[in-house]
Design an enzyme around this catalytic site. Structure first.
Site, mmCIF file in Angstrom:
data_model
loop_
_atom_site.group_PDB
_atom_site.id
_atom_site.type_symbol
_atom_site.label_atom_id
_atom_site.label_comp_id
_atom_site.label_asym_id
_atom_site.label_seq_id
_atom_site.Cartn_x
_atom_site.Cartn_y
_atom_site.Cartn_z
ATOM 1 N N HIS A 1 30.642 13.059 39.543
ATOM 2 C CA HIS A 1 29.637 13.723 38.696
ATOM 3 C C HIS A 1 29.114 15.013 39.331
ATOM 4 C CE1 HIS A 1 25.788 13.256 36.040
ATOM 5 N NE2 HIS A 1 25.944 14.514 36.408
ATOM 6 N N HIS B 1 20.453 20.192 41.027
ATOM 7 C CA HIS B 1 21.599 19.341 40.693
ATOM 8 C C HIS B 1 22.662 20.203 40.043
ATOM 9 C CE1 HIS B 1 24.195 16.294 39.100
ATOM 10 N NE2 HIS B 1 23.855 16.553 37.843
ATOM 11 N N GLU C 1 17.194 15.030 33.418
ATOM 12 C CA GLU C 1 17.143 14.491 34.778
ATOM 13 C C GLU C 1 15.775 14.698 35.430
ATOM 14 O OE1 GLU C 1 19.321 12.622 35.762
ATOM 15 O OE2 GLU C 1 21.191 13.151 34.738
ATOM 16 N N HIS D 1 27.325 20.594 39.421
ATOM 17 C CA HIS D 1 28.640 19.958 39.414
ATOM 18 C C HIS D 1 29.588 20.764 40.304
ATOM 19 C CE1 HIS D 1 27.409 18.416 35.148
ATOM 20 N NE2 HIS D 1 26.723 17.837 36.121
#
Length: 274
Positions: A212, A141, A117, A143
């Site tokens: 996501h 980032h 990413e 989850h």
């Protein structure tokens, strides 16, 4: 010789990745984290650098990041293992003078590479540098479980999602008055999702990827972790509330306005208007 593993930035990455793992936000190799550094941060540790740093081209040039060092998590690496072997799971990279690629100065041993990413991170760094006059240095980032759960039951609309999170916990409007940007579902690890995320990062410090995870931006590792943690706590409350039959009372628009005035923040108008 100073050991780079004892530097503030490696130690900070160890703490952030370990905390995220313990929260349950980063199963297996899920999640990624990047921190923008200055040359002065890495200068004392040059003796730790690879003798022949590997060069990796970027899929698109990013001249705004030219000559900028970062510490990043690796592709396929588990957050739970960063504390055990920082050099295998983290890397210090430096973007070249024209922003076309970067050298891996330290870490990412055994031919490892930065997170898949990285395009989304670098594009978001560019936008947050502009949006905050360089104050924001971290893109995270993960989850976050309850935020993901809400994307299945709430309308995936910035105003709707933001207002629900503000109502789920009083501190949310104070912590993210700019609201939560939301993308449509997109294939991860592509320039397309990176560009879409960066576009939302122009206006929001939090961006949801439905089904996501979430992207967060902040000035420090603690601020960024705390931003996501605050939104996730509200999402956890909302999941419980919805499972108990929904809200019978909540924070009103007038109360949200008063909250913003008290803490000197300007709430996202579209969310306040609902």
């Amino acid at each position: 010789m100073q050991n780079i593993t004892q530097s503030w930035f490696v130690q900070g990455m160890i703490k952030a990745t370990t905390d995220a793992w313990l929260k349950g936000w980063d199963e297996r190799n899920g999640g990624n984290l990047t921190l923008r550094l200055d040359d002065a941060d890495i200068a004392p540790y040059k003796d730790n650098f690879h003798a022949q740093p590997r060069y990796i081209p970027l899929s698109q040039p990013m001249p705004l990041l030219a000559n900028t060092p970062f510490i990043v998590t690796g592709s396929g690496k588990f957050f739970r293992n960063v504390q055990l072997d920082p050099a295998a799971n983290l890397g210090v990279v430096k973007v070249d003078s024209d922003g076309a690629g970067y050298h891996i100065l330290w870490g990412l041993t055994n031919e490892a590479v930065p997170t898949s990413e990285l395009p989304a991170h670098f594009l978001s760094h560019c936008e947050r540098i502009k949006a905050t006059n360089g104050k924001d240095r971290v893109i995270m980032h993960c989850h976050a479980t309850n935020l993901i759960a809400l994307t299945y039951v709430l309308e995936n609309d910035t105003a709707v999602f933001t207002r629900q999170l503000w109502e789920g916990s009083t501190e949310c409007l104070v912590v993210f008055p700019d609201g939560v940007g939301i993308l449509p579902w997109m294939v991860p690890g592509t320039d397309e999702i990176g560009q879409a995320t960066a576009q939302e990062m122009q206006k929001h410090s939090l961006v949801l990827w439905p089904f996501h995870g979430v992207f967060g931006s902040g000035s420090t590792l603690d601020e960024t972790f705390g931003l996501i943690d605050t939104a996730e706590k509200s999402a956890q409350v909302l999941v419980k509330v919805y499972s108990m039959g929904g809200m019978k009372q909540t924070i009103s628009r007038e109360e949200l306005i008063a909250l913003g005035k008290r803490f000197g923040v300007t709430p996202l108008a579209s969310a306040l208007a609902l």
